[in-house]
Design an enzyme around this catalytic site. Structure first.
Site, PDB file in Angstrom:
ATOM      1  N   GLY A 213      76.700  30.043  36.454  1.00  0.00           N
ATOM      2  CA  GLY A 213      77.313  30.400  37.721  1.00  0.00           C
ATOM      3  C   GLY A 213      78.816  30.484  37.552  1.00  0.00           C
ATOM      4  N   SER A 214      79.509  29.375  37.849  1.00  0.00           N
ATOM      5  CA  SER A 214      80.950  29.353  37.609  1.00  0.00           C
ATOM      6  C   SER A 214      81.261  29.516  36.122  1.00  0.00           C
ATOM      7  CB  SER A 214      81.538  28.034  38.127  1.00  0.00           C
ATOM      8  OG  SER A 214      81.425  27.960  39.537  1.00  0.00           O
TER       9      SER A 214
ATOM     10  N   GLN B 123      83.468  24.652  68.638  1.00  0.00           N
ATOM     11  CA  GLN B 123      83.943  23.519  69.445  1.00  0.00           C
ATOM     12  C   GLN B 123      84.479  23.983  70.802  1.00  0.00           C
ATOM     13  OE1 GLN B 123      83.516  20.438  68.356  1.00  0.00           O
ATOM     14  NE2 GLN B 123      84.433  19.394  70.110  1.00  0.00           N
TER      15      GLN B 123
ATOM     16  N   PRO C  94      70.821  31.851  36.371  1.00  0.00           N
ATOM     17  CA  PRO C  94      70.386  30.510  36.797  1.00  0.00           C
ATOM     18  C   PRO C  94      71.190  29.379  36.182  1.00  0.00           C
ATOM     19  CG  PRO C  94      68.473  31.902  36.411  1.00  0.00           C
ATOM     20  CD  PRO C  94      69.668  32.697  35.981  1.00  0.00           C
TER      21      PRO C  94
ATOM     22  N   GLU D 231      81.928  34.990  44.660  1.00  0.00           N
ATOM     23  CA  GLU D 231      83.050  35.597  43.922  1.00  0.00           C
ATOM     24  C   GLU D 231      84.081  34.561  43.503  1.00  0.00           C
ATOM     25  OE1 GLU D 231      84.547  39.442  44.390  1.00  0.00           O
ATOM     26  OE2 GLU D 231      82.895  40.099  45.674  1.00  0.00           O
TER      27      GLU D 231
END
Length: 391
Positions: free
Chosen positions: A137-138, A343, A134, A370
């Site tokens: 992360g990075s 599009q 939590p 990742e």
């Protein structure tokens, strides 16, 4: 075994093209008809798992020494690419099995590899990877999950977040702090079985895309792990995690590549069939140029992915740079190509009756997991500065 140590980078050998044909046929027959339903129900596709397992495509990266197929890194990328071409969520079966076991392959002891890689190769279960938390992360080195030695065991406590196939996989490569004073050098890696007492899972996240691939938190409440389930030496876990990502970022690039190729293929057919002003819209230069750019960038992404895969097989020193570049470029390409695909289909592209909106939603995550593409660019720039220092 599919392996080509020489890697003629501009022409794939026959065995790779035969593999592509095999995977594409299976994907078109068994997976494509289920893709929309998998997305709609957000349920893990056990039938796809069984189909991939029956064809020995669920974990082709496992070496032959551990009862695996022994496919090289390009072959592994092709499998993921071809499955993602029809269903990105299903492509995470082979991709995450590689992510979950790459650290074991790189740093694990022989007994550990024989036990768990053989089980994976035999289809006894799947493998996941537990790094993020939590508040980590990075900045993965800031993790708080602890593993405290107690005799011949370690006792794990903590929580991991954003775990692909949480609760579905049988085994988990888990990074945990064994020496808080040592920073990143105090992190170790372990194999955890979901049957170990104290392991539990949160509810699946409600996601934008790849809905058929559950993402959960994983909780460790006094989980006792035998010390011989440590991967590598104590304190080497973070280095193993980074080495793992060098090899597996390109597999996410392969997933992104498959998504882009699927969009190109669908749109190429669509613009030749759809008529406006009395002729196929493919005859309008604005449409044909957009499609040409989509195809061009997809082919560029393929070259980067296969080059990085070849470097992965050789354990080349510039793998870190190239794997980050391949993942970053391919995922940015997938997002642009699928958006352009929506599009090209106009209003139809915005509906669930057509696959482009699903492809666009699925593509977004490839820019995030990742290693976000911002982190990938940071990795690339640092490698550039390291290779070209100011003297």
């Amino acid at each position: 075994m599919i392996v080509n140590p020489g890697f003629e980078l501009f022409t794939l050998p026959e065995e790779h093209e035969l593999l592509r044909k095999t995977v594409r046929e299976l994907a078109e027959d068994k997976i494509a008809p289920r893709a929309a339903e998998i997305d709609e129900t957000a349920e893990f596709p056990w039938d796809v798992w069984e189909a991939l397992k029956a064809a020995d495509l669920h974990a082709v990266h496992v070496p032959q020494a551990y009862d695996g197929v022994g496919a090289d890194a390009i072959a592994s990328a092709i499998v993921i690419e071809e499955v993602a071409r029809v269903c990105a969520a299903s492509a995470l079966i082979p991709a995450v099995n590689k992510l979950g076991t790459m650290g074991l392959i790189l740093a694990g002891g022989e007994d550990l590899k024989k036990t768990y890689l053989s089980k994976l190769a035999g289809g006894e279960g799947m493998f996941s990877y537990c790094l993020s938390e939590p508040d980590a992360g990075s900045d993965a080195a800031a993790m708080r999950t602890r593993a405290v030695r107690d005799g011949d065991s370690f006792v794990l406590n903590g929580v991991k977040r954003w775990i692909t196939h949480g609760g579905v996989s049988q085994w988990y490569t888990v990074m945990a702090v064994t020496d808080p004073a040592a920073g990143a050098n105090g992190i170790s890696a372990f194999v955890v079985d979901k049957a170990d007492p104290g392991v539990s899972f949160g509810a699946p996240e409600r996601k934008l895309g790849i809905k058929g691939s559950p993402t959960t938190e994983v909780y460790f409440d006094n989980v006792r792990i035998p010390a011989d389930r440590m991967i590598g030496e104590e304190g080497s876990g973070f280095k193993t995690a980074l080495r793992t990502l060098d090899h597996t970022r390109l597999t996410i690039g392969a997933q992104a590549l498959g998504l882009a190729q699927g969009a190109v293929d669908y749109c190429t057919r669509y613009v030749q069939e759809r008529q406006q002003f009395g002729k196929p819209i493919a005859e309008f230069q604005g449409v044909s140029f957009m499609l040409a750019d989509m195809a061009m960038n997809t082919e560029a992404a393929r070259s980067l992915i296969y080059t990085a895969a070849a470097l992965s097989e050789r354990l080349a020193p510039n793998l870190t740079m190239m794997s980050a570049a391949a993942k970053c470029f391919a995922s940015d390409t997938a997002m642009q190509v699928t958006t352009d695909g929506v599009q090209l289909l106009g209003g139809y592209g915005y509906t669930k009756d057509y696959p482009l909106e699903r492809m666009m939603r699925d593509a977004k995550i490839t820019q995030i997991y990742e290693g976000t593409n911002q982190i990938c660019r940071l990795v690339m720039s640092r490698n550039l500065f390291k290779a070209n220092p100011v003297r």
